[in-house]
Design a protein around this motif. Structure first.
Motif, short mmCIF file in Angstrom:
data_model
loop_
_atom_site.label_atom_id
_atom_site.label_comp_id
_atom_site.label_asym_id
_atom_site.label_seq_id
_atom_site.Cartn_x
_atom_site.Cartn_y
_atom_site.Cartn_z
N GLU A 293 -0.19 -9.28 2.88
CA GLU A 293 -1.46 -8.70 2.42
C GLU A 293 -1.25 -7.39 1.64
O GLU A 293 -2.03 -7.07 0.76
N CYS A 294 -0.18 -6.67 1.97
CA CYS A 294 0.03 -5.35 1.38
C CYS A 294 1.05 -5.34 0.24
O CYS A 294 1.21 -4.31 -0.42
N LEU A 295 1.74 -6.42 -0.02
CA LEU A 295 2.83 -6.40 -1.00
C LEU A 295 2.41 -5.85 -2.36
O LEU A 295 3.18 -5.15 -2.99
N ASN A 296 1.24 -6.15 -2.83
CA ASN A 296 0.79 -5.64 -4.13
C ASN A 296 -0.44 -4.76 -3.99
O ASN A 296 -1.23 -4.64 -4.91
N ASN A 297 -0.59 -4.12 -2.82
CA ASN A 297 -1.81 -3.36 -2.57
C ASN A 297 -1.51 -2.05 -1.84
O ASN A 297 -2.16 -1.74 -0.85
N TYR A 298 -0.53 -1.29 -2.31
CA TYR A 298 -0.16 -0.07 -1.61
C TYR A 298 -1.10 1.09 -1.87
O TYR A 298 -0.88 2.19 -1.42
N GLY A 299 -2.21 0.85 -2.58
CA GLY A 299 -3.25 1.87 -2.70
C GLY A 299 -4.16 1.88 -1.48
O GLY A 299 -4.83 2.86 -1.20
N SER A 300 -4.15 0.79 -0.74
CA SER A 300 -5.01 0.66 0.45
C SER A 300 -4.43 1.46 1.61
O SER A 300 -3.25 1.36 1.91
N ALA A 301 -5.28 2.23 2.26
CA ALA A 301 -4.84 3.04 3.40
C ALA A 301 -4.30 2.18 4.53
O ALA A 301 -3.42 2.60 5.26
N LYS A 302 -4.81 0.94 4.66
CA LYS A 302 -4.33 0.08 5.75
C LYS A 302 -2.92 -0.43 5.50
O LYS A 302 -2.31 -1.02 6.39
N CYS A 303 -2.37 -0.20 4.33
CA CYS A 303 -1.02 -0.66 4.01
C CYS A 303 0.03 0.43 4.24
O CYS A 303 1.17 0.30 3.81
N TRP A 304 -0.36 1.50 4.93
CA TRP A 304 0.56 2.59 5.27
C TRP A 304 0.33 2.97 6.73
O TRP A 304 -0.76 2.81 7.27
N TYR A 305 1.37 3.52 7.37
CA TYR A 305 1.22 4.06 8.71
C TYR A 305 2.22 5.19 8.89
O TYR A 305 3.15 5.34 8.11
N GLY A 306 2.01 6.02 9.89
CA GLY A 306 2.89 7.14 10.16
C GLY A 306 2.09 8.40 10.46
O GLY A 306 0.86 8.38 10.51
N LEU A 307 2.79 9.51 10.66
CA LEU A 307 2.16 10.77 11.02
C LEU A 307 1.13 11.22 9.98
O LEU A 307 -0.01 11.55 10.32
#
Length: 131
Positions: free
Chosen positions: A78-92
């Motif tokens: 789902e995130c491979l071409n959508n790294y603008g979406s906040a749900k495609c990142w995690y961490g501090l």
């Protein structure tokens, strides 16, 4: 310790010292202490009113690169071409940003650095690279 085993303390500077007000680990995410543990300028526990909710309803864009433990890419299909979406990142950084977005009432998206670096000034091209 490896970065994925580390705990990152969230600190608040008040009265000349840093107090721990929360903790982040990759496994548990952000865990903030009671709101009364946080002190703002002037000594209060509430954000100063002139600054409170000034971002309310605003949509922000944040430059981002993968930089553990602050930001990891979610490598799902789902995130491979959508790294603008906040749900495609995690961490501090993402956990803190989600908390601030909720508290101050703003939304956001990410813009990934094209070269995967923070950036610096290139004197030959007379411009900045990265973010």
């Amino acid at each position: 310790k490896q970065w994925y085993q580390r705990r990152v303390a969230v600190k608040n500077f008040f009265n000349g010292r840093f107090d721990e007000i929360g903790m982040w680990t990759k496994a548990t995410g952000l865990d903030m202490n009671d709101a009364n543990d946080m002190h703002f300028l002037g000594g209060g526990h509430e954000a100063p009113s002139p600054r409170k909710n000034t971002l309310s309803g605003t949509r922000l864009r944040f430059g981002i690169i993968e930089d553990p433990p602050f930001a990891f890419k979610n490598r799902s299909k789902e995130c491979l071409n959508n790294y603008g979406s906040a749900k495609c990142w995690y961490g501090l950084f993402i956990d803190l940003n989600n908390r601030f977005a909720k508290d101050v009432n703003f939304t956001y998206e990410f813009v990934e650095s094209p070269d995967g670096r923070y950036g610096s000034f290139n004197p030959e091209l007379a411009r900045y690279t990265g973010m």
